[in-house]
Scaffold this motif. Structure first.
Motif, PDB file in Angstrom:
ATOM      1  N   VAL A  82      46.570  40.500  35.809  1.00  0.00           N
ATOM      2  CA  VAL A  82      46.547  40.543  37.262  1.00  0.00           C
ATOM      3  C   VAL A  82      45.812  41.818  37.674  1.00  0.00           C
ATOM      4  CG1 VAL A  82      48.020  40.968  39.281  1.00  0.00           C
ATOM      5  CG2 VAL A  82      48.610  39.139  37.671  1.00  0.00           C
ATOM      6  N   LEU A  83      44.901  41.693  38.643  1.00  0.00           N
ATOM      7  CA  LEU A  83      44.162  42.854  39.159  1.00  0.00           C
ATOM      8  C   LEU A  83      44.872  43.385  40.407  1.00  0.00           C
ATOM      9  CD1 LEU A  83      40.381  41.880  38.934  1.00  0.00           C
ATOM     10  CD2 LEU A  83      41.759  43.240  37.347  1.00  0.00           C
ATOM     11  N   VAL A  84      45.313  44.640  40.340  1.00  0.00           N
ATOM     12  CA  VAL A  84      46.067  45.174  41.484  1.00  0.00           C
ATOM     13  C   VAL A  84      45.214  45.231  42.754  1.00  0.00           C
ATOM     14  CG1 VAL A  84      47.823  46.439  40.193  1.00  0.00           C
ATOM     15  CG2 VAL A  84      45.647  47.558  40.708  1.00  0.00           C
ATOM     16  N   GLU A  85      43.913  45.449  42.608  1.00  0.00           N
ATOM     17  CA  GLU A  85      43.047  45.486  43.789  1.00  0.00           C
ATOM     18  C   GLU A  85      43.051  44.142  44.533  1.00  0.00           C
ATOM     19  OE1 GLU A  85      42.069  46.798  40.920  1.00  0.00           O
ATOM     20  OE2 GLU A  85      41.348  48.833  41.304  1.00  0.00           O
ATOM     21  N   ARG A 145      49.652  41.683  31.955  1.00  0.00           N
ATOM     22  CA  ARG A 145      48.820  42.888  31.967  1.00  0.00           C
ATOM     23  C   ARG A 145      48.364  43.178  33.395  1.00  0.00           C
ATOM     24  NH1 ARG A 145      48.798  40.270  27.610  1.00  0.00           N
ATOM     25  NH2 ARG A 145      47.562  38.568  28.448  1.00  0.00           N
ATOM     26  N   LEU A 146      48.852  44.301  33.926  1.00  0.00           N
ATOM     27  CA  LEU A 146      48.459  44.731  35.270  1.00  0.00           C
ATOM     28  C   LEU A 146      47.294  45.684  35.114  1.00  0.00           C
ATOM     29  CD1 LEU A 146      52.076  45.422  36.536  1.00  0.00           C
ATOM     30  CD2 LEU A 146      50.686  43.376  36.959  1.00  0.00           C
ATOM     31  N   GLN A 147      46.198  45.390  35.789  1.00  0.00           N
ATOM     32  CA  GLN A 147      44.973  46.155  35.572  1.00  0.00           C
ATOM     33  C   GLN A 147      44.277  46.509  36.867  1.00  0.00           C
ATOM     34  OE1 GLN A 147      42.686  43.510  33.169  1.00  0.00           O
ATOM     35  NE2 GLN A 147      43.805  43.999  31.284  1.00  0.00           N
ATOM     36  N   HIS A 148      43.495  47.590  36.769  1.00  0.00           N
ATOM     37  CA  HIS A 148      42.537  47.890  37.820  1.00  0.00           C
ATOM     38  C   HIS A 148      41.273  47.098  37.545  1.00  0.00           C
ATOM     39  CE1 HIS A 148      44.679  51.083  39.850  1.00  0.00           C
ATOM     40  NE2 HIS A 148      45.056  51.548  38.672  1.00  0.00           N
TER      41      HIS A 148
END
Ligand code: ADP
Ligand code: MG
Length: 332
Positions: free
Chosen positions: A244-247, A313-316
């Motif tokens: 998942v993309l936090v942005e 997986r939390l990612q930028h």
């Protein structure tokens, strides 16, 4: 003082409209119901206890509304069409003003969706509200948690973290209140606005979204414990992982104004009570999704995708990991 039967008649029987599939409603030992042939009966129940699930002084209208909303949210997450409701109500005493407001909140969604209260139980004791909802869904159309496939896009409806923010502000207010004295200027400046507080007290069960996702989504869940936790249930049940993309997390302008970027992401991932839907859709059904949701007044956002490797997986966007801190959102 009205008897139990007069109470039921006055507050509940008299206000529920008759559906054709209810052969016998409130008033006998059982309700008699005609489920549509060829469909499954979807059933879910939730209990709200004063002091545990809502503060003792919560407005009775909000209690009535939310008791039903959270249950209908479960049917929405299953892609089921709601129909029948039962209500088990335990109250310390008969309080006509309280019951009047509670009933208004309780019937708001019943009336809007053409549902029927078909029975229940009324007892004396510490305030507690137990609601059971019944809905219908064609057997092969139910949106289970276990259907996510590698490559699916992950979506969420609406915006995330608003109910969590409202709860934080409420607790902060209560903490200041508990010290006695008048609310300080500071308290007034952090008080939740109507918009934010509505997200906590008046969540919108995404029923029409759930129905529109039949035959399109491979899995769905409603977000009651926070996105990270609830998406985790899909991943576990489907035996897959996700990035998942936090942005890409959908945030309300109010959340962005009140919190730092970091706090906003933390709250969007871990705040509960939003009752938005999280669902997965194969890439090749994306245009079908757009068409099906066009007429709905409900925003939705792609936040990531399903992968083979287990875990979330939390990612930028630049690929660096975003560490989820359990109480990160408290530091404001
Ligand atoms: P019993 O003693 O046979 O269980 P009750 O006296 O509890 O019956 O209830 C009488 C009728 O009123 C039943 O049809 C029951 O489903 C209904 N009822 C009781 N309480 C409620 C309530 N809070 N809301 C809706 N229906 C209720
Ligand atoms: Mg009974």
């Amino acid at each position: 003082m009205p008897t139990e039967f007069e109470l039921i008649e006055q507050f509940f029987t008299a206000h529920t409209k008759q559906r054709r599939d209810v052969l016998l409603g409130i008033g006998d030992d059982c309700a008699l119901l005609q489920a549509p042939t060829g469909q499954l009966l979807a059933v879910s129940t939730d209990t709200l206890i004063a002091g545990v699930h809502f503060p003792i002084n919560t407005a009775p209208y909000d209690i009535g509304y939310k008791a039903l909303a959270v249950n209908l949210s479960d049917l929405a997450a299953m892609g089921a069409e709601p129909a029948w409701i039962t209500l088990a109500l335990t109250m310390p005493q008969v309080d006509i003003a309280w019951l009047t407001a509670f009933r208004q909140g309780f019937f708001e969604l019943i009336d809007r969706y053409g549902l029927q209260l078909i029975g229940g139980d009324t007892t004396r004791g510490p305030l507690s509200i137990s609601v059971q909802v019944h809905g219908f869904v064609p057997e092969n159309k139910a949106l289970r948690r276990s259907g996510a496939q590698v490559g699916d896009r992950i979506y969420v409806s609406g915006t995330l973290g608003d109910a969590g923010l409202a709860l934080q502000l409420l607790m902060k207010d209560a903490a200041v209140g508990a010290t006695g004295g008048r609310p300080s200027r500071k308290t007034q400046t952090v008080a939740a606005s109507d918009g934010i507080s509505r997200r906590l007290h008046h969540p919108e069960p995404r029923i029409n979204l759930g129905l529109a996702l039949r035959g399109i989504a491979t899995s769905a869940i409603d977000i009651s414990d926070g996105l990270a936790a609830d998406l985790g249930h899909i991943l576990k049940a489907s035996k897959v992982g996700a990035s998942v993309l936090v942005e890409d997390l959908p945030l309300s302008s109010e959340l962005k104004e009140r919190l730092t970027q970091e706090q906003a992401w933390q709250l969007a991932l871990s705040g509960g009570d939003d009752y938005e839907l999280c669902f997965t859709v194969p890439a090749e059904r994306e245009s079908k999704l757009i068409t099906a949701l066009k007429s709905l007044d409900c925003a939705y956002t792609c936040i990531g995708r399903i992968e083979v490797e287990p875990g979330l997986r939390l990612q930028h966007r630049n690929g660096t990991a975003f560490p989820l801190s359990v109480d990160g959102y408290r530091h404001f």
